[in-house]
Scaffold this motif. Structure first.
Motif, PDB file in Angstrom:
ATOM      1  N   PRO A 179     -25.269   9.426   8.027  1.00  0.00           N
ATOM      2  CA  PRO A 179     -24.926   9.679   6.615  1.00  0.00           C
ATOM      3  C   PRO A 179     -23.872   8.733   6.055  1.00  0.00           C
ATOM      4  O   PRO A 179     -23.742   8.604   4.838  1.00  0.00           O
ATOM      5  CB  PRO A 179     -24.409  11.127   6.626  1.00  0.00           C
ATOM      6  CG  PRO A 179     -25.018  11.736   7.839  1.00  0.00           C
ATOM      7  CD  PRO A 179     -25.076  10.628   8.847  1.00  0.00           C
ATOM      8  N   ARG A 180     -23.093   8.071   6.910  1.00  0.00           N
ATOM      9  CA  ARG A 180     -22.103   7.118   6.431  1.00  0.00           C
ATOM     10  C   ARG A 180     -22.732   5.811   5.972  1.00  0.00           C
ATOM     11  O   ARG A 180     -22.075   5.021   5.285  1.00  0.00           O
ATOM     12  CB  ARG A 180     -21.083   6.831   7.536  1.00  0.00           C
ATOM     13  CG  ARG A 180     -20.241   8.029   7.932  1.00  0.00           C
ATOM     14  CD  ARG A 180     -19.426   8.529   6.765  1.00  0.00           C
ATOM     15  NE  ARG A 180     -18.505   9.578   7.159  1.00  0.00           N
ATOM     16  CZ  ARG A 180     -17.709  10.217   6.322  1.00  0.00           C
ATOM     17  NH1 ARG A 180     -17.725   9.904   5.035  1.00  0.00           N
ATOM     18  NH2 ARG A 180     -16.902  11.166   6.742  1.00  0.00           N
TER      19      ARG A 180
ATOM     20  N   LEU B  15     -22.302  -2.655   3.172  1.00  0.00           N
ATOM     21  CA  LEU B  15     -21.099  -3.242   3.757  1.00  0.00           C
ATOM     22  C   LEU B  15     -19.867  -2.464   3.336  1.00  0.00           C
ATOM     23  O   LEU B  15     -18.988  -2.169   4.153  1.00  0.00           O
ATOM     24  CB  LEU B  15     -20.982  -4.705   3.335  1.00  0.00           C
ATOM     25  CG  LEU B  15     -19.734  -5.449   3.817  1.00  0.00           C
ATOM     26  CD1 LEU B  15     -19.657  -5.447   5.334  1.00  0.00           C
ATOM     27  CD2 LEU B  15     -19.729  -6.881   3.286  1.00  0.00           C
ATOM     28  N   GLY B  16     -19.780  -2.108   2.063  1.00  0.00           N
ATOM     29  CA  GLY B  16     -18.640  -1.347   1.576  1.00  0.00           C
ATOM     30  C   GLY B  16     -18.531   0.017   2.239  1.00  0.00           C
ATOM     31  O   GLY B  16     -17.444   0.458   2.612  1.00  0.00           O
ATOM     32  N   ARG B  17     -19.683   0.685   2.429  1.00  0.00           N
ATOM     33  CA  ARG B  17     -19.675   2.002   3.069  1.00  0.00           C
ATOM     34  C   ARG B  17     -19.229   1.889   4.524  1.00  0.00           C
ATOM     35  O   ARG B  17     -18.466   2.726   5.027  1.00  0.00           O
ATOM     36  CB  ARG B  17     -21.067   2.632   2.979  1.00  0.00           C
ATOM     37  CG  ARG B  17     -21.505   2.925   1.552  1.00  0.00           C
ATOM     38  CD  ARG B  17     -22.908   3.486   1.480  1.00  0.00           C
ATOM     39  NE  ARG B  17     -22.985   4.846   1.989  1.00  0.00           N
ATOM     40  CZ  ARG B  17     -24.056   5.615   1.874  1.00  0.00           C
ATOM     41  NH1 ARG B  17     -25.145   5.151   1.276  1.00  0.00           N
ATOM     42  NH2 ARG B  17     -24.062   6.843   2.356  1.00  0.00           N
ATOM     43  N   LEU B  18     -19.713   0.841   5.199  1.00  0.00           N
ATOM     44  CA  LEU B  18     -19.326   0.657   6.592  1.00  0.00           C
ATOM     45  C   LEU B  18     -17.831   0.390   6.718  1.00  0.00           C
ATOM     46  O   LEU B  18     -17.138   1.021   7.524  1.00  0.00           O
ATOM     47  CB  LEU B  18     -20.120  -0.500   7.203  1.00  0.00           C
ATOM     48  CG  LEU B  18     -19.679  -0.942   8.600  1.00  0.00           C
ATOM     49  CD1 LEU B  18     -19.885   0.181   9.613  1.00  0.00           C
ATOM     50  CD2 LEU B  18     -20.417  -2.206   9.027  1.00  0.00           C
ATOM     51  N   LEU B  19     -17.311  -0.538   5.921  1.00  0.00           N
ATOM     52  CA  LEU B  19     -15.893  -0.881   6.013  1.00  0.00           C
ATOM     53  C   LEU B  19     -15.006   0.301   5.639  1.00  0.00           C
ATOM     54  O   LEU B  19     -13.920   0.488   6.206  1.00  0.00           O
ATOM     55  CB  LEU B  19     -15.593  -2.080   5.115  1.00  0.00           C
ATOM     56  CG  LEU B  19     -16.193  -3.416   5.571  1.00  0.00           C
ATOM     57  CD1 LEU B  19     -15.951  -4.491   4.520  1.00  0.00           C
ATOM     58  CD2 LEU B  19     -15.602  -3.842   6.916  1.00  0.00           C
ATOM     59  N   HIS B  20     -15.466   1.101   4.685  1.00  0.00           N
ATOM     60  CA  HIS B  20     -14.712   2.287   4.282  1.00  0.00           C
ATOM     61  C   HIS B  20     -14.536   3.223   5.477  1.00  0.00           C
ATOM     62  O   HIS B  20     -13.445   3.770   5.693  1.00  0.00           O
ATOM     63  CB  HIS B  20     -15.443   3.000   3.148  1.00  0.00           C
ATOM     64  CG  HIS B  20     -14.709   4.184   2.612  1.00  0.00           C
ATOM     65  ND1 HIS B  20     -13.656   4.069   1.729  1.00  0.00           N
ATOM     66  CD2 HIS B  20     -14.869   5.516   2.844  1.00  0.00           C
ATOM     67  CE1 HIS B  20     -13.197   5.274   1.430  1.00  0.00           C
ATOM     68  NE2 HIS B  20     -13.922   6.172   2.100  1.00  0.00           N
TER      69      HIS B  20
ATOM     70  N   PRO C 168     -15.107 -10.099   2.345  1.00  0.00           N
ATOM     71  CA  PRO C 168     -16.149  -9.695   1.400  1.00  0.00           C
ATOM     72  C   PRO C 168     -15.553  -9.091   0.137  1.00  0.00           C
ATOM     73  O   PRO C 168     -14.459  -8.518   0.155  1.00  0.00           O
ATOM     74  CB  PRO C 168     -16.964  -8.667   2.185  1.00  0.00           C
ATOM     75  CG  PRO C 168     -16.004  -8.117   3.187  1.00  0.00           C
ATOM     76  CD  PRO C 168     -15.098  -9.254   3.549  1.00  0.00           C
ATOM     77  N   ALA C 169     -16.290  -9.222  -0.951  1.00  0.00           N
ATOM     78  CA  ALA C 169     -15.830  -8.648  -2.217  1.00  0.00           C
ATOM     79  C   ALA C 169     -15.775  -7.130  -2.142  1.00  0.00           C
ATOM     80  O   ALA C 169     -14.921  -6.492  -2.762  1.00  0.00           O
ATOM     81  CB  ALA C 169     -16.754  -9.101  -3.352  1.00  0.00           C
ATOM     82  N   ALA C 170     -16.714  -6.538  -1.367  1.00  0.00           N
ATOM     83  CA  ALA C 170     -16.786  -5.082  -1.264  1.00  0.00           C
ATOM     84  C   ALA C 170     -15.881  -4.580  -0.146  1.00  0.00           C
ATOM     85  O   ALA C 170     -16.289  -3.807   0.705  1.00  0.00           O
ATOM     86  CB  ALA C 170     -18.226  -4.656  -1.005  1.00  0.00           C
ATOM     87  N   CYS C 171     -14.637  -4.993  -0.156  1.00  0.00           N
ATOM     88  CA  CYS C 171     -13.712  -4.663   0.924  1.00  0.00           C
ATOM     89  C   CYS C 171     -12.747  -3.578   0.464  1.00  0.00           C
ATOM     90  O   CYS C 171     -11.987  -3.781  -0.491  1.00  0.00           O
ATOM     91  CB  CYS C 171     -12.934  -5.907   1.344  1.00  0.00           C
ATOM     92  SG  CYS C 171     -11.959  -5.693   2.835  1.00  0.00           S
ATOM     93  N   PRO C 172     -12.766  -2.398   1.104  1.00  0.00           N
ATOM     94  CA  PRO C 172     -11.814  -1.354   0.700  1.00  0.00           C
ATOM     95  C   PRO C 172     -10.385  -1.780   0.985  1.00  0.00           C
ATOM     96  O   PRO C 172     -10.129  -2.648   1.817  1.00  0.00           O
ATOM     97  CB  PRO C 172     -12.227  -0.156   1.565  1.00  0.00           C
ATOM     98  CG  PRO C 172     -12.925  -0.751   2.732  1.00  0.00           C
ATOM     99  CD  PRO C 172     -13.608  -1.977   2.227  1.00  0.00           C
ATOM    100  N   ALA C 173      -9.453  -1.148   0.305  1.00  0.00           N
ATOM    101  CA  ALA C 173      -8.049  -1.554   0.390  1.00  0.00           C
ATOM    102  C   ALA C 173      -7.531  -1.517   1.826  1.00  0.00           C
ATOM    103  O   ALA C 173      -6.783  -2.405   2.245  1.00  0.00           O
ATOM    104  CB  ALA C 173      -7.200  -0.663  -0.503  1.00  0.00           C
TER     105      ALA C 173
END
Length: 381
Positions: free
Chosen positions: A208-209, A314-319, A336-341
């Motif tokens: 689900p992630r 990618l954003g979901r994985l890094l989150h 990556p641009a979709a990089c969480p803080a």
């Protein structure tokens, strides 16, 4: 398990490189061909005894040099410090753990779980059975201390039977080796089945992630008709056919970890992107299954992650990775641009022409492994 620092010499384009990580996750950035992947390969040598691109001696040693060397200073889940080292000269290798010489590369990998997701990882989903079998056996190896010895016994007996098949040996010479194959096969399959159960539960929690639909079910194919007869009996029945072919056609060496339907289609109809998602989920599930079953946290390596996943996945994985209790090393040409803080604050190392330099000063102090965070989805494995 957390890496504080590691040292690499003469691996591909790397001369002498040392990274100070202090237990932190980190980014390895730089142009293509700079040596980023080689740094991940170095850690794979310690965790697997091989690279995910080649075995030691197959182009790994820097041109003009006689040997490569990798040394890692790391801490286990209790905070106990260790030093693991491997030296390989193409023909011979030496390995040490905490100053003690090791007789097998498996001894180097014990307690040092490493997982790597890379551009060829989609083979886990749609490639040959060997890839999935190897992924399952990685988990069994870390769950069952005796599995490595058992697998070596099976491999020895298999080599002996295959040699007899090719030499035209009389039937009486087969019996002791087929009995040994049968003993090992049933024990190996029991251990693999237990690990596959852990893996399926972990995959259901991780999925689900990454994706919104249901995860593919997992099933273990033992490699012979285990529900019909003991392996040693089937080896006897198959002996004539195996003589003609010159090798053993059934047994745990033909086992497979099989996927069911996902994304509304069977595995053979998955797109390349869907296959990569399944492979990624399986990699994360390996780590989660080991953590839930043994309390061991793996080192997660991601090679060229931004090129392998679209921005959303990618954003979901890094989150998730930024909050999970794992140390991660991620390579790419840039962040990556979709990089969480949280992930954006990981230390950044720039790799170019086989040299590494830090681009950020985030290594203030060594960190201890965080308490085990709940697995994805909030459910235990």
């Amino acid at each position: 398990m957390r890496i504080d620092r590691f040292h690499v010499e003469h691996l591909r384009c790397l001369g002498r490189v040392e990274l100070e990580l202090a237990g932190r996750s980190a980014w390895l950035t730089g142009p293509n061909g700079a040596g980023k992947t080689s740094l991940l390969e170095a850690l794979c040598l310690l965790g697997y005894g091989r690279s995910f691109r080649a075995r030691p001696g197959q182009g790994l040693i820097q041109r003009g040099k006689t040997a490569l060397e990798v040394v890692a200073h790391w801490r286990d889940g209790t905070g106990q410090g260790h030093v693991s080292g491997l030296r390989h000269g193409g023909e011979h290798w030496t390995a040490r753990r905490d100053g003690e010489a090791l007789s097998t590369l498996g001894g180097l990998a014990e307690g040092f779980p490493v997982l790597c997701f890379h551009p060829a990882s989609s083979a886990l989903a749609q490639g040959p059975a060997e890839e999935r079998r190897r992924a399952l056996d990685w988990l069994v190896f870390h769950l069952e201390p005796g599995f490595s010895s058992l697998a070596r016994r099976y491999a020895r007996a298999l080599r002996q039977r295959n040699a007899l098949l090719r030499s035209g040996a009389p039937d009486a010479e087969f019996e002791p080796w087929e009995q040994e194959l049968g003993r090992c096969a049933h024990a190996m399959t029991r251990q693999r089945a237990a690990a596959a159960g852990y893996l399926e539960q972990a995959l259901a929690a991780v999925w689900p992630r990454l994706c919104e639909d249901s995860p593919p079910p997992l099933g273990l194919r033992p490699g012979w008709r285990a529900e019909d007869s003991a392996l040693e009996d089937l080896l006897l029945l198959n002996r004539s056919r195996d003589r003609e072919l010159g090798y053993t056609t059934i047994g745990p060496h033909r086992a497979d970890l099989q996927f069911g339907e996902a994304f509304g289609v069977p595995p053979e109809h998955w797109s390349r992107g869907q296959a990569k998602l399944v492979a990624l989920a399986l990699c994360l599930a390996q780590a989660e299954a080991l953590r839930q079953a043994r309390g061991l946290t793996s080192l997660l390596l991601f090679d060229d992650l931004g090129a392998e996943l679209d921005a959303g996945h990618l954003g979901r994985l890094l989150h998730w990775l930024a909050r999970a209790p794992y140390q991660c090393l991620v390579t790419g040409t840039g962040l990556p641009a979709a990089c969480p803080a949280e992930a954006a604050h990981w230390p950044v190392f720039h790799v170019e022409q086989g040299k590494v330099r830090p681009l950020s000063a985030q290594l203030a102090a060594p960190v201890t492994a965080p308490d085990a965070a709940p697995p994805p989805g909030g459910q235990g494995v």
